[in-house]
Design a protein around this motif. Structure first.
Motif, PDB file in Angstrom:
ATOM      1  N   GLU A  57      12.795   2.326 -13.831  1.00  0.00           N
ATOM      2  CA  GLU A  57      12.956   1.549 -15.058  1.00  0.00           C
ATOM      3  C   GLU A  57      12.674   2.408 -16.277  1.00  0.00           C
ATOM      4  O   GLU A  57      11.759   3.220 -16.279  1.00  0.00           O
ATOM      5  CB  GLU A  57      11.998   0.357 -15.072  1.00  0.00           C
ATOM      6  N   ARG A  75      23.057 -10.710 -21.838  1.00  0.00           N
ATOM      7  CA  ARG A  75      22.525 -11.948 -21.255  1.00  0.00           C
ATOM      8  C   ARG A  75      22.830 -12.078 -19.766  1.00  0.00           C
ATOM      9  O   ARG A  75      21.979 -12.489 -18.985  1.00  0.00           O
ATOM     10  CB  ARG A  75      23.094 -13.136 -22.018  1.00  0.00           C
ATOM     11  N   ASP A  76      24.024 -11.706 -19.354  1.00  0.00           N
ATOM     12  CA  ASP A  76      24.426 -11.859 -17.959  1.00  0.00           C
ATOM     13  C   ASP A  76      24.178 -10.607 -17.114  1.00  0.00           C
ATOM     14  O   ASP A  76      24.542 -10.580 -15.941  1.00  0.00           O
ATOM     15  CB  ASP A  76      25.910 -12.230 -17.883  1.00  0.00           C
ATOM     16  N   CYS A  77      23.594  -9.601 -17.703  1.00  0.00           N
ATOM     17  CA  CYS A  77      23.339  -8.342 -16.995  1.00  0.00           C
ATOM     18  C   CYS A  77      21.918  -8.367 -16.438  1.00  0.00           C
ATOM     19  O   CYS A  77      20.955  -8.242 -17.190  1.00  0.00           O
ATOM     20  CB  CYS A  77      23.524  -7.164 -17.948  1.00  0.00           C
ATOM     21  N   GLU A  78      21.789  -8.519 -15.131  1.00  0.00           N
ATOM     22  CA  GLU A  78      20.446  -8.618 -14.549  1.00  0.00           C
ATOM     23  C   GLU A  78      19.685  -7.300 -14.579  1.00  0.00           C
ATOM     24  O   GLU A  78      18.476  -7.287 -14.394  1.00  0.00           O
ATOM     25  CB  GLU A  78      20.506  -9.183 -13.131  1.00  0.00           C
ATOM     26  N   GLN A  79      20.357  -6.191 -14.854  1.00  0.00           N
ATOM     27  CA  GLN A  79      19.690  -4.891 -14.933  1.00  0.00           C
ATOM     28  C   GLN A  79      18.957  -4.707 -16.262  1.00  0.00           C
ATOM     29  O   GLN A  79      18.132  -3.823 -16.387  1.00  0.00           O
ATOM     30  CB  GLN A  79      20.677  -3.744 -14.744  1.00  0.00           C
ATOM     31  N   GLN A  81      16.542  -6.469 -19.153  1.00  0.00           N
ATOM     32  CA  GLN A  81      15.638  -7.580 -19.417  1.00  0.00           C
ATOM     33  C   GLN A  81      15.000  -7.406 -20.788  1.00  0.00           C
ATOM     34  O   GLN A  81      14.665  -6.284 -21.181  1.00  0.00           O
ATOM     35  CB  GLN A  81      14.530  -7.636 -18.355  1.00  0.00           C
ATOM     36  N   ARG A  92      16.754  -1.479 -15.614  1.00  0.00           N
ATOM     37  CA  ARG A  92      16.534  -1.076 -14.218  1.00  0.00           C
ATOM     38  C   ARG A  92      17.694  -0.161 -13.818  1.00  0.00           C
ATOM     39  O   ARG A  92      18.858  -0.534 -13.960  1.00  0.00           O
ATOM     40  CB  ARG A  92      16.487  -2.308 -13.328  1.00  0.00           C
ATOM     41  N   ASP A  98      24.334   1.648 -13.465  1.00  0.00           N
ATOM     42  CA  ASP A  98      23.115   1.426 -14.254  1.00  0.00           C
ATOM     43  C   ASP A  98      22.811   2.652 -15.108  1.00  0.00           C
ATOM     44  O   ASP A  98      22.393   2.534 -16.261  1.00  0.00           O
ATOM     45  CB  ASP A  98      21.913   1.135 -13.359  1.00  0.00           C
TER      46      ASP A  98
END
Length: 115
Positions: A57, A75-79, A81, A92, A98
């Motif tokens: 990270e 917003r929709d990118c889980e990588q 935060q 991440r 990534d």
């Protein structure tokens, strides 16, 4: 006789993609690199914009206005935060896409701090 335990400071662990990111970013002329006790950090014009925060990270200081502009995409990118300091995001970095995202966000951060 009691055994003596020797503690050694070990090199900080990094995932392979974070290590690649650090190696790549060290060559970027706009970034000043510092190896601190907390890990590697990158700055633009004296302002820290990127720091290593874990094995896989990194945190990027995009600025609140830049985050607001990118929010529909992030917003929709889980990588990615949000962080408690609203100028920063945590990224991440577990795979090649990534890494590319981190480098792109770093470019946005540089532009936000040079303008």
């Amino acid at each position: 006789m009691a055994g003596i335990t020797v503690w050694r400071r070990t090199a900080e662990r990094r995932g392979p993609y974070v290590a690649r990111a650090v190696a790549e970013l060290r060559s970027w002329p706009a970034l000043a690199v510092s190896d601190t006790r907390r890990g590697v950090a990158f700055a633009v014009r004296g302002t820290e914009i990127l720091r290593l925060t874990g094995e896989s990270e990194m945190r990027v200081r995009l600025t609140a206005p830049a985050i607001h502009r990118l929010e529909p995409y992030l917003r929709d990118c889980e990588q990615v935060q949000p962080c408690p300091d609203r100028a920063w995001v945590a990224v991440r970095v577990d795979a090649e896409p990534d890494l590319e995202l981190l480098l792109a966000l770093t470019s946005v951060a540089i532009k936000a701090h040079i303008a």
